[in-house]
Design a protein around this motif. Sequence first.
Motif, PDB file in Angstrom:
ATOM      1  N   LEU A   1      19.564   6.277  21.685  1.00  0.00           N
ATOM      2  CA  LEU A   1      19.555   7.743  21.749  1.00  0.00           C
ATOM      3  C   LEU A   1      18.182   8.303  22.108  1.00  0.00           C
ATOM      4  CD1 LEU A   1      21.977   8.569  18.822  1.00  0.00           C
ATOM      5  CD2 LEU A   1      22.427   8.822  21.274  1.00  0.00           C
ATOM      6  N   PRO A   2      17.085   7.836  21.477  1.00  0.00           N
ATOM      7  CA  PRO A   2      15.771   8.345  21.902  1.00  0.00           C
ATOM      8  C   PRO A   2      15.437   7.986  23.356  1.00  0.00           C
ATOM      9  CG  PRO A   2      15.612   7.403  19.712  1.00  0.00           C
ATOM     10  CD  PRO A   2      16.976   7.048  20.246  1.00  0.00           C
ATOM     11  N   ALA A   3      15.863   6.812  23.824  1.00  0.00           N
ATOM     12  CA  ALA A   3      15.591   6.434  25.221  1.00  0.00           C
ATOM     13  C   ALA A   3      16.338   7.348  26.179  1.00  0.00           C
ATOM     14  CB  ALA A   3      15.984   4.982  25.461  1.00  0.00           C
ATOM     15  N   THR A   4      17.502   7.801  25.778  1.00  0.00           N
ATOM     16  CA  THR A   4      18.317   8.651  26.638  1.00  0.00           C
ATOM     17  C   THR A   4      17.893  10.111  26.569  1.00  0.00           C
ATOM     18  OG1 THR A   4      20.197   7.186  26.289  1.00  0.00           O
ATOM     19  CG2 THR A   4      20.687   9.354  27.171  1.00  0.00           C
TER      20      THR A   4
ATOM     21  N   SER B   1      20.936  -0.404  35.097  1.00  0.00           N
ATOM     22  CA  SER B   1      19.856  -1.163  35.727  1.00  0.00           C
ATOM     23  C   SER B   1      18.851  -0.269  36.451  1.00  0.00           C
ATOM     24  CB  SER B   1      20.427  -2.220  36.681  1.00  0.00           C
ATOM     25  OG  SER B   1      21.215  -1.612  37.692  1.00  0.00           O
ATOM     26  N   ASN B   2      19.191   1.001  36.691  1.00  0.00           N
ATOM     27  CA  ASN B   2      18.250   1.938  37.321  1.00  0.00           C
ATOM     28  C   ASN B   2      17.466   2.744  36.276  1.00  0.00           C
ATOM     29  OD1 ASN B   2      20.159   3.768  36.405  1.00  0.00           O
ATOM     30  ND2 ASN B   2      20.436   4.786  38.380  1.00  0.00           N
ATOM     31  N   GLY B   3      17.651   2.422  34.992  1.00  0.00           N
ATOM     32  CA  GLY B   3      16.936   3.116  33.923  1.00  0.00           C
ATOM     33  C   GLY B   3      17.732   4.231  33.267  1.00  0.00           C
ATOM     34  N   GLY B   4      18.937   4.471  33.717  1.00  0.00           N
ATOM     35  CA  GLY B   4      19.785   5.512  33.132  1.00  0.00           C
ATOM     36  C   GLY B   4      20.556   5.002  31.926  1.00  0.00           C
TER      37      GLY B   4
ATOM     38  N   HIS C   1      18.688  22.452  30.263  1.00  0.00           N
ATOM     39  CA  HIS C   1      18.448  23.897  30.219  1.00  0.00           C
ATOM     40  C   HIS C   1      17.852  24.338  28.884  1.00  0.00           C
ATOM     41  CE1 HIS C   1      20.288  24.598  34.099  1.00  0.00           C
ATOM     42  NE2 HIS C   1      21.256  23.777  33.735  1.00  0.00           N
ATOM     43  N   GLU C   2      17.975  23.496  27.867  1.00  0.00           N
ATOM     44  CA  GLU C   2      17.433  23.809  26.545  1.00  0.00           C
ATOM     45  C   GLU C   2      16.036  23.234  26.348  1.00  0.00           C
ATOM     46  OE1 GLU C   2      20.210  22.466  23.586  1.00  0.00           O
ATOM     47  OE2 GLU C   2      21.892  23.522  24.513  1.00  0.00           O
ATOM     48  N   ALA C   3      15.713  22.155  27.041  1.00  0.00           N
ATOM     49  CA  ALA C   3      14.446  21.441  26.845  1.00  0.00           C
ATOM     50  C   ALA C   3      13.318  22.081  27.639  1.00  0.00           C
ATOM     51  CB  ALA C   3      14.610  19.981  27.250  1.00  0.00           C
ATOM     52  N   LYS C   4      12.109  21.683  27.313  1.00  0.00           N
ATOM     53  CA  LYS C   4      10.916  22.202  27.985  1.00  0.00           C
ATOM     54  C   LYS C   4       9.986  21.054  28.366  1.00  0.00           C
ATOM     55  CE  LYS C   4      11.806  26.594  26.951  1.00  0.00           C
ATOM     56  NZ  LYS C   4      13.057  26.915  27.510  1.00  0.00           N
ATOM     57  N   GLY C   5       9.176  21.283  29.387  1.00  0.00           N
ATOM     58  CA  GLY C   5       8.087  20.373  29.751  1.00  0.00           C
ATOM     59  C   GLY C   5       8.533  18.972  30.119  1.00  0.00           C
ATOM     60  N   GLU C   6       7.766  17.978  29.636  1.00  0.00           N
ATOM     61  CA  GLU C   6       8.042  16.579  29.957  1.00  0.00           C
ATOM     62  C   GLU C   6       9.404  16.139  29.457  1.00  0.00           C
ATOM     63  OE1 GLU C   6       4.928  13.865  28.831  1.00  0.00           O
ATOM     64  OE2 GLU C   6       3.385  15.120  29.720  1.00  0.00           O
ATOM     65  N   ALA C   7       9.836  16.690  28.334  1.00  0.00           N
ATOM     66  CA  ALA C   7      11.158  16.340  27.809  1.00  0.00           C
ATOM     67  C   ALA C   7      12.240  16.763  28.797  1.00  0.00           C
ATOM     68  CB  ALA C   7      11.381  16.988  26.448  1.00  0.00           C
ATOM     69  N   GLN C   8      12.074  17.925  29.391  1.00  0.00           N
ATOM     70  CA  GLN C   8      13.029  18.405  30.381  1.00  0.00           C
ATOM     71  C   GLN C   8      13.015  17.501  31.611  1.00  0.00           C
ATOM     72  OE1 GLN C   8      12.179  22.117  32.477  1.00  0.00           O
ATOM     73  NE2 GLN C   8      14.291  22.765  32.080  1.00  0.00           N
ATOM     74  N   ASP C   9      11.832  17.116  32.061  1.00  0.00           N
ATOM     75  CA  ASP C   9      11.716  16.214  33.214  1.00  0.00           C
ATOM     76  C   ASP C   9      12.437  14.899  32.950  1.00  0.00           C
ATOM     77  OD1 ASP C   9      10.160  18.163  34.439  1.00  0.00           O
ATOM     78  OD2 ASP C   9       8.256  17.161  33.980  1.00  0.00           O
ATOM     79  N   HIS C  10      12.279  14.363  31.744  1.00  0.00           N
ATOM     80  CA  HIS C  10      12.942  13.098  31.376  1.00  0.00           C
ATOM     81  C   HIS C  10      14.464  13.261  31.432  1.00  0.00           C
ATOM     82  CE1 HIS C  10      13.934   9.422  29.231  1.00  0.00           C
ATOM     83  NE2 HIS C  10      14.678  10.161  28.423  1.00  0.00           N
TER      84      HIS C  10
ATOM     85  N   GLU D   1      15.712  13.433  34.975  1.00  0.00           N
ATOM     86  CA  GLU D   1      15.695  12.080  35.543  1.00  0.00           C
ATOM     87  C   GLU D   1      16.889  11.273  35.043  1.00  0.00           C
ATOM     88  OE1 GLU D   1      12.872   8.258  34.941  1.00  0.00           O
ATOM     89  OE2 GLU D   1      11.836  10.103  35.523  1.00  0.00           O
ATOM     90  N   GLN D   2      17.193  11.375  33.756  1.00  0.00           N
ATOM     91  CA  GLN D   2      18.349  10.668  33.203  1.00  0.00           C
ATOM     92  C   GLN D   2      19.646  11.146  33.857  1.00  0.00           C
ATOM     93  OE1 GLN D   2      18.752   8.068  30.796  1.00  0.00           O
ATOM     94  NE2 GLN D   2      16.645   7.841  31.503  1.00  0.00           N
ATOM     95  N   TYR D   3      19.757  12.443  34.069  1.00  0.00           N
ATOM     96  CA  TYR D   3      20.942  13.001  34.700  1.00  0.00           C
ATOM     97  C   TYR D   3      21.153  12.385  36.086  1.00  0.00           C
ATOM     98  CZ  TYR D   3      24.195  16.333  36.755  1.00  0.00           C
ATOM     99  OH  TYR D   3      25.283  16.893  37.379  1.00  0.00           O
ATOM    100  N   TYR D   4      20.112  12.383  36.906  1.00  0.00           N
ATOM    101  CA  TYR D   4      20.256  11.881  38.273  1.00  0.00           C
ATOM    102  C   TYR D   4      20.455  10.371  38.328  1.00  0.00           C
ATOM    103  CZ  TYR D   4      19.736  16.467  40.190  1.00  0.00           C
ATOM    104  OH  TYR D   4      19.959  17.785  40.516  1.00  0.00           O
ATOM    105  N   LYS D   5      19.916   9.637  37.377  1.00  0.00           N
ATOM    106  CA  LYS D   5      20.181   8.193  37.324  1.00  0.00           C
ATOM    107  C   LYS D   5      21.643   7.931  36.994  1.00  0.00           C
ATOM    108  CE  LYS D   5      15.523   6.656  36.394  1.00  0.00           C
ATOM    109  NZ  LYS D   5      14.608   5.940  35.516  1.00  0.00           N
ATOM    110  N   LEU D   6      22.206   8.741  36.109  1.00  0.00           N
ATOM    111  CA  LEU D   6      23.625   8.575  35.789  1.00  0.00           C
ATOM    112  C   LEU D   6      24.504   9.011  36.959  1.00  0.00           C
ATOM    113  CD1 LEU D   6      25.859   7.734  33.920  1.00  0.00           C
ATOM    114  CD2 LEU D   6      25.561   9.895  32.654  1.00  0.00           C
ATOM    115  N   VAL D   7      24.136  10.071  37.645  1.00  0.00           N
ATOM    116  CA  VAL D   7      24.882  10.487  38.848  1.00  0.00           C
ATOM    117  C   VAL D   7      24.860   9.359  39.881  1.00  0.00           C
ATOM    118  CG1 VAL D   7      24.841  12.035  40.852  1.00  0.00           C
ATOM    119  CG2 VAL D   7      24.613  12.975  38.550  1.00  0.00           C
ATOM    120  N   GLU D   8      23.703   8.735  40.069  1.00  0.00           N
ATOM    121  CA  GLU D   8      23.583   7.638  41.025  1.00  0.00           C
ATOM    122  C   GLU D   8      24.542   6.508  40.669  1.00  0.00           C
ATOM    123  OE1 GLU D   8      20.059   4.931  43.046  1.00  0.00           O
ATOM    124  OE2 GLU D   8      19.709   5.765  41.049  1.00  0.00           O
TER     125      GLU D   8
END
Length: 143
Positions: free
Chosen positions: A24-27, A61-64, A108-117, A120-127
């Motif tokens: 959960l923290p990794a995601t 395997s892509n980090g998602g 949409h709820e997160a801020k800063g680096e947490a939002q960026d992470h 990134e997780q969203y697009y890795k899962l879409v991929e």
Amino acid sequence: MSMQPVPEAITATLIPDAKRMNYLPATFGRYFMRGESLVYGWMRRLSKDYSGGFWHYYSLSNGGHYMAPEMGDSRLAVLVDGNDFEGNLSADAAGIVASLFALNQLTHEAKGEAQDHLIEQYYKLVEFATTHPESGAIRRAID
């Protein structure tokens, strides 16, 4: 004639019980409690067939990452009011959809680096979802 490299297939690996605490923290980063709750909530909202239970956690395997309910070969009727999607998905595909909706909401709820992470997780899962056997239905459900 130049040869284009063939992209490596993205694979999903079931997280073993001994490593579930790190998932959960990794995601979801510091929003891990909220993220988990959102995935369950989205599944309840998307499918009347879902009634709770154990969930599998997967790393890609892509980090998602994504979550899917343990339901064997059962399929879930999924209805997305916002885009008129209605279909029957495997528990795995429905979990991907619920995970994507949760990640999207959390970005949409997160801020800063947490939002960026989270983005990134969203697009890795879409991929990964584009290579899933039910990719067409997943795409229609999230569009």
